[in-house]
Design a protein around this motif. Sequence first.
Motif, mmCIF file in Angstrom:
data_model
loop_
_atom_site.group_PDB
_atom_site.id
_atom_site.type_symbol
_atom_site.label_atom_id
_atom_site.label_comp_id
_atom_site.label_asym_id
_atom_site.label_seq_id
_atom_site.Cartn_x
_atom_site.Cartn_y
_atom_site.Cartn_z
ATOM 1 N N ARG A 21 0.839 -1.201 0.000
ATOM 2 C CA ARG A 21 0.000 0.000 0.000
ATOM 3 C C ARG A 21 0.870 1.246 0.000
ATOM 4 O O ARG A 21 1.995 1.238 0.485
ATOM 5 N N VAL A 22 0.317 2.317 -0.549
ATOM 6 C CA VAL A 22 0.983 3.608 -0.574
ATOM 7 C C VAL A 22 0.340 4.466 0.502
ATOM 8 O O VAL A 22 -0.881 4.657 0.494
ATOM 9 N N TYR A 23 1.129 4.935 1.446
ATOM 10 C CA TYR A 23 0.601 5.747 2.535
ATOM 11 C C TYR A 23 0.914 7.215 2.279
ATOM 12 O O TYR A 23 2.040 7.570 1.937
ATOM 13 N N VAL A 24 -0.107 8.046 2.423
ATOM 14 C CA VAL A 24 0.050 9.488 2.255
ATOM 15 C C VAL A 24 -0.528 10.181 3.483
ATOM 16 O O VAL A 24 -1.439 9.670 4.132
ATOM 17 N N LEU A 25 0.021 11.334 3.790
ATOM 18 C CA LEU A 25 -0.489 12.146 4.878
ATOM 19 C C LEU A 25 -1.586 13.025 4.307
ATOM 20 O O LEU A 25 -1.332 13.850 3.423
ATOM 21 N N ALA A 26 -2.803 12.826 4.746
ATOM 22 C CA ALA A 26 -3.949 13.585 4.248
ATOM 23 C C ALA A 26 -4.351 14.627 5.272
ATOM 24 O O ALA A 26 -4.586 14.305 6.434
#
Length: 122
Positions: A21-26
């Motif tokens: 999975r690709v984790y991004v800070l939203a």
Amino acid sequence: MSQNLETLEPINNYVKLKQSRVYVLAILKLPDSVRNRTPQEEVKKCHGSFLIGFNSFPTIGLAFPYEGQIWELSHTPLQFPSRYYSRDKKHPPIIRPVWYGTMSDNLDDAIDYLIELNTTSK
């Protein structure tokens, strides 16, 4: 040989994704009008900064559900690249999606709505 459909056992299909999975800070910001009429327990779940995992890297125009709200990505994620073998601190990409609306209680309607959003916004 025919069988009565009412007597068949349900088939549980489980899918195991082997994709990382690709984790991004939203950074999620609810509009004031929505925040004032929504219970505080729900506001805490979807207003603020959250690390969110996606199956693929998010692109412009992507509409996605998160904690009962629909968000749309209106810009390219801000990234902080680093060298492969670097031991420096790594930072996740940052997105600031725009609030689009509230999901309906009916899951089928919500999924149809999201599919329509993702196909018409591109």
